[in-house]
Scaffold this motif. Sequence first.
Motif, PDB file in Angstrom:
ATOM      1  N   ASP A  11      79.966  20.570 -69.129  1.00  0.00           N
ATOM      2  CA  ASP A  11      78.886  20.845 -69.881  1.00  0.00           C
ATOM      3  C   ASP A  11      78.989  21.457 -71.115  1.00  0.00           C
ATOM      4  O   ASP A  11      79.515  22.598 -71.369  1.00  0.00           O
ATOM      5  N   ILE A  12      78.430  21.011 -72.129  1.00  0.00           N
ATOM      6  CA  ILE A  12      78.632  21.596 -73.611  1.00  0.00           C
ATOM      7  C   ILE A  12      77.688  22.894 -73.660  1.00  0.00           C
ATOM      8  O   ILE A  12      78.203  23.676 -74.827  1.00  0.00           O
ATOM      9  N   THR A  51      71.464  14.973 -70.640  1.00  0.00           N
ATOM     10  CA  THR A  51      69.860  14.796 -71.080  1.00  0.00           C
ATOM     11  C   THR A  51      69.797  13.449 -71.814  1.00  0.00           C
ATOM     12  O   THR A  51      70.612  12.607 -71.466  1.00  0.00           O
ATOM     13  N   GLN A  69      70.133  24.031 -77.500  1.00  0.00           N
ATOM     14  CA  GLN A  69      68.815  23.699 -76.970  1.00  0.00           C
ATOM     15  C   GLN A  69      68.091  24.921 -76.645  1.00  0.00           C
ATOM     16  O   GLN A  69      68.435  26.019 -76.348  1.00  0.00           O
ATOM     17  N   ASP A  86      82.154  19.776 -75.249  1.00  0.00           N
ATOM     18  CA  ASP A  86      81.711  18.471 -75.299  1.00  0.00           C
ATOM     19  C   ASP A  86      82.189  17.379 -74.592  1.00  0.00           C
ATOM     20  O   ASP A  86      83.412  17.132 -74.288  1.00  0.00           O
ATOM     21  N   GLY A  87      81.381  16.618 -73.702  1.00  0.00           N
ATOM     22  CA  GLY A  87      82.097  15.723 -72.828  1.00  0.00           C
ATOM     23  C   GLY A  87      82.645  14.520 -73.522  1.00  0.00           C
ATOM     24  O   GLY A  87      83.719  14.118 -72.625  1.00  0.00           O
ATOM     25  N   ASP A 125      75.740  13.205 -65.862  1.00  0.00           N
ATOM     26  CA  ASP A 125      74.301  13.743 -65.807  1.00  0.00           C
ATOM     27  C   ASP A 125      73.944  14.234 -67.226  1.00  0.00           C
ATOM     28  O   ASP A 125      73.899  15.625 -67.225  1.00  0.00           O
ATOM     29  N   TYR A 130      67.225  13.388 -56.848  1.00  0.00           N
ATOM     30  CA  TYR A 130      68.174  13.040 -58.162  1.00  0.00           C
ATOM     31  C   TYR A 130      69.553  13.380 -58.056  1.00  0.00           C
ATOM     32  O   TYR A 130      70.542  12.597 -58.117  1.00  0.00           O
ATOM     33  N   GLN A 157      72.974  16.005 -78.985  1.00  0.00           N
ATOM     34  CA  GLN A 157      74.210  15.877 -78.543  1.00  0.00           C
ATOM     35  C   GLN A 157      74.764  14.929 -77.360  1.00  0.00           C
ATOM     36  O   GLN A 157      75.660  14.658 -77.054  1.00  0.00           O
ATOM     37  N   TYR A 202      59.980  13.346 -63.431  1.00  0.00           N
ATOM     38  CA  TYR A 202      60.555  12.650 -64.564  1.00  0.00           C
ATOM     39  C   TYR A 202      59.370  11.813 -65.026  1.00  0.00           C
ATOM     40  O   TYR A 202      58.808  11.007 -64.085  1.00  0.00           O
TER      41      TYR A 202
END
Length: 287
Positions: free
Chosen positions: A110-111, A162, A35, A141-142, A160, A65, A167, A229
Amino acid sequence: MTSDEKWFTEKCDDSGSSFSLKVTQKLHEEQSAYQHIEVYATEHFGHLLVLDGYIMLTALDNFIYHEMMTHPVLFTHPDPRRVLIIGGGDCGCLHEVLKHPGVTQADQVDIDERVTRVAEEYFPELCVSNDDARAALHFVDGIKWVEDAAPGYYDVIIIDSTDPIGQAARLFSQEFYASCRRALGENGLLVAQSESPLLHRELIEAMQDRMVSAGFAEVTTCYFPQPTYPSGWWTATMACNDRALPGFRAQDAVDRGFTTRYYNEQIHRAAFAIPEFMNVSLDLPVD
Ligand code: SAM
């Protein structure tokens, strides 16, 4: 960033809305393997983290959050010891999870390692628990992490991620929720960030349906403000593995012994009150 170099603007085409923050400097920009990562200094919100043009967090308001993604689920589980965070590369959820003394292991998966390395540089206040002996940071990758997890290994899984694109899309699927259920033990709880009730009601209801179809016994959603957000109003959807959601440990929340800035026992109770419009079936015309 818009043509006006003094403002960062996030534009959300699907909701026809945008949100801007006055910035003083772009501090970092890179394209990772996954990203586009940007960090800005803002006039009033502290540092701002942006992924693929979307606001992830600001130093000023991320506490709401991160506290609401962690403490409601942890005080609902009877005795959370092994916790898995999928995504969460900014480490804010990890910091909150490790405030719970009963937690013996917190895996953060986290990826994209670059998100964490950027957070360590520009959001050190979120990374203060990264060296906790109970913390383990993994960069894969989760989806695969959960598939490979031993059945029944975790007490709580926190997603948590995106938004449901790229992905992260599969992290909102029934298949992934079924995989999470297999990795959760008895009394296991899953919680996932579930976007805006005002703008993404259909997604929230789809996530609830997918969790039930994946075999979770009961699902509920909590509501909280999230100023930066879209719509300023956010949710987290929680599911219980094999039985009705237990009542939360209210007295433990009162006597928690650690600091929070938003979460407390009253906020916990209020957050699970369902707004009236969410009770009305979707197929009724909005008058
Ligand atoms: N609070 C933010 C929100 O609600 O949009 C999310 C913050 S956190 C930075 C989101 C993280 O999810 C990112 O660091 C991203 O790399 C991670 N992510 C996305 N897809 C993933 C996947 N399949 N496995 C693990 N992490 C993933």
